[in-house]
Structure formats: C-alpha cells, structure tokens
Design a protein around this motif. Structure first.
Motif, PDB file in Angstrom:
ATOM      1  N   GLY A  76      15.782  29.276  37.218  1.00  0.00           N
ATOM      2  CA  GLY A  76      15.223  29.960  36.067  1.00  0.00           C
ATOM      3  C   GLY A  76      14.061  29.247  35.415  1.00  0.00           C
ATOM      4  O   GLY A  76      13.646  29.606  34.312  1.00  0.00           O
ATOM      5  N   PHE A  77      13.494  28.248  36.118  1.00  0.00           N
ATOM      6  CA  PHE A  77      12.315  27.543  35.609  1.00  0.00           C
ATOM      7  C   PHE A  77      11.138  27.819  36.548  1.00  0.00           C
ATOM      8  O   PHE A  77      11.265  28.530  37.539  1.00  0.00           O
ATOM      9  CB  PHE A  77      12.579  26.040  35.511  1.00  0.00           C
ATOM     10  N   SER A  78       9.976  27.238  36.225  1.00  0.00           N
ATOM     11  CA  SER A  78       8.801  27.476  37.053  1.00  0.00           C
ATOM     12  C   SER A  78       7.812  26.326  36.938  1.00  0.00           C
ATOM     13  O   SER A  78       7.685  25.703  35.871  1.00  0.00           O
ATOM     14  CB  SER A  78       8.116  28.782  36.641  1.00  0.00           C
ATOM     15  N   PHE A  79       7.097  26.051  38.031  1.00  0.00           N
ATOM     16  CA  PHE A  79       6.016  25.066  38.004  1.00  0.00           C
ATOM     17  C   PHE A  79       4.921  25.495  37.025  1.00  0.00           C
ATOM     18  O   PHE A  79       4.166  24.663  36.526  1.00  0.00           O
ATOM     19  CB  PHE A  79       5.396  24.918  39.403  1.00  0.00           C
ATOM     20  N   ASP A  80       4.843  26.787  36.781  1.00  0.00           N
ATOM     21  CA  ASP A  80       3.794  27.304  35.890  1.00  0.00           C
ATOM     22  C   ASP A  80       4.187  27.221  34.409  1.00  0.00           C
ATOM     23  O   ASP A  80       3.371  27.537  33.534  1.00  0.00           O
ATOM     24  CB  ASP A  80       3.476  28.767  36.250  1.00  0.00           C
ATOM     25  N   ARG A  81       5.449  26.805  34.153  1.00  0.00           N
ATOM     26  CA  ARG A  81       5.911  26.678  32.766  1.00  0.00           C
ATOM     27  C   ARG A  81       6.562  25.314  32.567  1.00  0.00           C
ATOM     28  O   ARG A  81       7.744  25.200  32.209  1.00  0.00           O
ATOM     29  CB  ARG A  81       6.893  27.802  32.425  1.00  0.00           C
ATOM     30  N   VAL A  82       5.771  24.283  32.819  1.00  0.00           N
ATOM     31  CA  VAL A  82       6.282  22.919  32.722  1.00  0.00           C
ATOM     32  C   VAL A  82       6.742  22.608  31.302  1.00  0.00           C
ATOM     33  O   VAL A  82       7.674  21.818  31.093  1.00  0.00           O
ATOM     34  CB  VAL A  82       5.200  21.911  33.184  1.00  0.00           C
ATOM     35  N   ASP A  83       6.112  23.253  30.326  1.00  0.00           N
ATOM     36  CA  ASP A  83       6.482  23.000  28.926  1.00  0.00           C
ATOM     37  C   ASP A  83       7.948  23.328  28.673  1.00  0.00           C
ATOM     38  O   ASP A  83       8.612  22.678  27.851  1.00  0.00           O
ATOM     39  CB  ASP A  83       5.588  23.810  27.987  1.00  0.00           C
ATOM     40  N   GLU A  84       8.516  24.321  29.396  1.00  0.00           N
ATOM     41  CA  GLU A  84       9.929  24.646  29.236  1.00  0.00           C
ATOM     42  C   GLU A  84      10.810  23.492  29.681  1.00  0.00           C
ATOM     43  O   GLU A  84      11.834  23.187  29.049  1.00  0.00           O
ATOM     44  CB  GLU A  84      10.278  25.907  30.037  1.00  0.00           C
ATOM     45  N   LEU A  85      10.413  22.853  30.786  1.00  0.00           N
ATOM     46  CA  LEU A  85      11.177  21.704  31.289  1.00  0.00           C
ATOM     47  C   LEU A  85      11.126  20.547  30.303  1.00  0.00           C
ATOM     48  O   LEU A  85      12.149  19.924  29.996  1.00  0.00           O
ATOM     49  CB  LEU A  85      10.622  21.265  32.651  1.00  0.00           C
ATOM     50  N   LEU A  86       9.935  20.272  29.806  1.00  0.00           N
ATOM     51  CA  LEU A  86       9.783  19.183  28.845  1.00  0.00           C
ATOM     52  C   LEU A  86      10.588  19.470  27.583  1.00  0.00           C
ATOM     53  O   LEU A  86      11.185  18.564  26.992  1.00  0.00           O
ATOM     54  CB  LEU A  86       8.308  18.980  28.503  1.00  0.00           C
ATOM     55  N   GLU A  87      10.621  20.716  27.198  1.00  0.00           N
ATOM     56  CA  GLU A  87      11.328  21.097  25.972  1.00  0.00           C
ATOM     57  C   GLU A  87      12.823  20.868  26.086  1.00  0.00           C
ATOM     58  O   GLU A  87      13.481  20.475  25.109  1.00  0.00           O
ATOM     59  CB  GLU A  87      11.038  22.563  25.644  1.00  0.00           C
ATOM     60  N   VAL A  88      13.410  21.111  27.279  1.00  0.00           N
ATOM     61  CA  VAL A  88      14.860  20.931  27.429  1.00  0.00           C
ATOM     62  C   VAL A  88      15.241  19.480  27.691  1.00  0.00           C
ATOM     63  O   VAL A  88      16.434  19.148  27.774  1.00  0.00           O
ATOM     64  CB  VAL A  88      15.436  21.828  28.551  1.00  0.00           C
ATOM     65  N   GLY A  89      14.272  18.592  27.844  1.00  0.00           N
ATOM     66  CA  GLY A  89      14.585  17.175  27.999  1.00  0.00           C
ATOM     67  C   GLY A  89      14.254  16.567  29.341  1.00  0.00           C
ATOM     68  O   GLY A  89      14.460  15.364  29.549  1.00  0.00           O
TER      69      GLY A  89
END
Length: 350
Positions: A76-89
C-alpha cells in the motif's frame, strides 16, 4: 552503531514493543525489517509496518526496510510517495532485486538508501553516478544467511569492504542472536559463516574491524548477552562472567583495564595496584587454562596482588592462585581485550 531485527510475520504485540523499548534503552539505535510479503499477508503488512514505525519514532530509532520488486506497492505504499514512508517512521530503504539503478538514484535524492553490499558492481556505481545519485545517502548493507555453509567468507568480506570503502560507503553487516533464532532452520542469521553459533558480541566486535553498522539478524538476545552489549555500547567495557573457585575471588571481581603494554599470554589488570588486597596466601597450584582468572600470591614478592586473565594455556605456578574461570560462552571475548580495554569480572553461579 548497533541495531536489531524485527520481522513482520506477526503483529506488534506488547511483548515485542517492550523488546524494542528495551533494546533502545540498552543503546541500540536502529531496526531492520523486511517487506518480502507472503501472498496471504498483503493486507496485514501496511498496518504492521505503520505500527513498527510508530514505536521506532517513539524510541528515536532508525528503521531500515528491505524491499524488492513490487513489495512496496503490495503493502500500500509507493516509490512515488516517499513522504508517506517517512511520515510513518521509515528512515531508509534497502534495495534487493528488480529495482533499477535509475530508480535507486531518484530515491537517494529523497532518503537514505541501502544497496546490496555483496552484489554491487563497478557497473552499478557508474550507472548510479550517471543517474545523479546522492552518494551521501547511499549505504552498503550485506545479507544474512539462514542456511548453514552459505554465509560469506571472511577474507572475501574484507576485500569487498575495502572496495566499498574506496567509494565512501557506510557498511553494515549482521551477526546472529542467541535467543529466538529465526525459523524454519533456527541456525542463526549471520553475514559471515564463521560467526554462526558464535557469541553475538564476539561476532559484532569482529565485524567492527571494517564495518560501520552491526545489526542482530535474529529476533532476540538473552538477557545476559544484552547486558554485555549495553556495557560495551555505553561504556566501551567488556563484561566477563566468572565461575568462582574459592573465597579469594572477592579480590579480583569488579572493574579493570588491560595494561597499555599488552602481554602475549595474559591480560594484566592495570587496576590491581589500586585495590586494597591483604597478604594473599598461596593455594594449591593449578594449570592456568584459557579463561583462568588468577591473583599472584605472597610467593611472588612485589608482584603479590597482580590480577590476570589467561589468554593461552599456561602451566601451574606455585606463585599464582587460580581463583576462577571465565565461563565457556564468554571466553572468545578475551581475545578482544586489547591494550587499554576496560573490562568487568562478574561472578556467576556454577
């Protein structure tokens, strides 16, 4: 830097959260996990990674996630939305296979990226340079190897790391745990084959000769070994557990520093001269095997009270009392007590 592994094959229970907090309190500063997702667990992994990221942030721990191919999108994540990964830790991604150097270069301009240290080639370096990768964000992480006889050769590992260092990579390697070994083989998760079954701290000290980050591959350390890591991380001190042979053990327990003029056969405590030790009566002479803890008795005249840990088998000496023995599990740590190294002798029950 030291880190540990948390796998997402199950949810983050209170017990696992407590383990993460405990590791953080003992000086560990990073978590490694993997998004190699079984087909039937796809829906679970986003929540599990989000939960893990939340605990990592709370404990101020780095979180490196191993990914391959489409694993990120399936979670449910994406290389194009790295900010989501950073946001979850998530603080970094380790690239395994089926990810192009062009994609890696793009991601390196947004967050730390770990390459597979064992397989990266000169051609990969050239492609990354051409794609304008941010090499300050690139690290080189080795694999761990569950199957016996398949982990890396030490000489090859050293030569590979010399090459990686020529490009200023930060280098990481794994050592096995000694509790809660990962299935289905339960044979440890080391980077080097010679470390399989070895005391985890011994393996870690061995890797630190040319490795910047050392992570525990398996899911657990025993309480005693965790405390040994904690002493080393926080105080640069090695703790040796000792079986007592007689009452004179009380003269040798506690804090020590190996003398700067490092001896070949023994570790000589520089602190012995500062201890208040009465006349040391001679005891029946015993062979001084590796790990023997000794104190010189009154027959050694001005050397009386010298405290040693034996590094190689020596014969009995009527001037030297053997008062204890480093337990077998800790004996390999003795070879890492070099000149000026602090160490503690701690008594344990037989």
């Amino acid at each position: 830097m030291f880190g540990f592994s948390i796998f997402l094959n199950e949810g983050l229970t209170n017990e696992r959260k407590s383990y993460i907090e405990e590791m953080s309190q003992h000086g560990f500063s990073g978590i490694f996990t993997s998004l190699h997702i079984p087909e039937d667990d796809v829906d679970q992994y986003r929540k599990r990674l989000t939960d893990l990221g939340s605990v990592a942030k709370k404990c101020h721990l780095e979180l490196m996630v191993d990914i391959s191919g489409e694993a990120l999108e399936r979670a449910g994540f994406s290389f194009d939305r790295v900010d989501e990964l950073l946001e979850v830790g998530v603080t970094g991604l380790r690239m395994d296979y089926h990810i192009s150097n062009q994609q890696i270069a793009k991601l390196s301009r947004q967050m730390p990226i770990a390459l597979n240290a064992s397989t990266i080639t000169e051609m990969d370096i050239q492609e990354l340079q051409k794609a304008d990768a941010n090499f300050k964000h690139l690290e080189a992480w080795h694999n761990y190897y569950p199957r016996p006889e398949t982990a890396l050769d030490k000489k090859w590992y050293h030569e590979k790391n010399l090459w990686l260092k020529s490009y200023d990579f930060t280098i990481q390697g794994f050592v096995p745990g000694d509790e809660k070994l990962r299935g289905p083989l339960f044979k440890g998760l080391p980077t080097l084959e010679e470390h399989r079954g070895t005391h985890p701290l011994v393996a870690a000290l061995d890797l630190l000769a040319d490795t910047d980050k050392v992570y525990i591959g398996d899911s657990g350390l025993s309480k005693e070994v965790l405390e040994q890591f904690s002493f080393y991380i926080k105080e640069e001190t090695l703790k040796l557990r000792v079986e007592a042979f007689n009452k004179q053990i009380k003269y040798v327990l506690g804090d020590h520093i190996n003398r700067q003029d490092e001896a070949r056969d023994v570790i000589r405590s520089a602190e012995a001269r500062f201890k208040k030790i009465p006349n040391v009566e001679p005891l029946p002479a015993k062979d001084r095997n590796v790990g023997a803890v000794t104190i010189d008795n009154m027959n050694y005249l001005r050397y009386m009270g010298e405290i040693q840990v034996i590094k190689r088998n020596l014969p009995a000496d009527e001037k030297v009392n053997v008062v204890g023995q480093v337990i077998e599990k800790d004996q390999a740590l003795i070879q890492h007590i070099r000149a000026g190294q602090k160490f503690i002798l701690e008594s344990v029950e037989k």
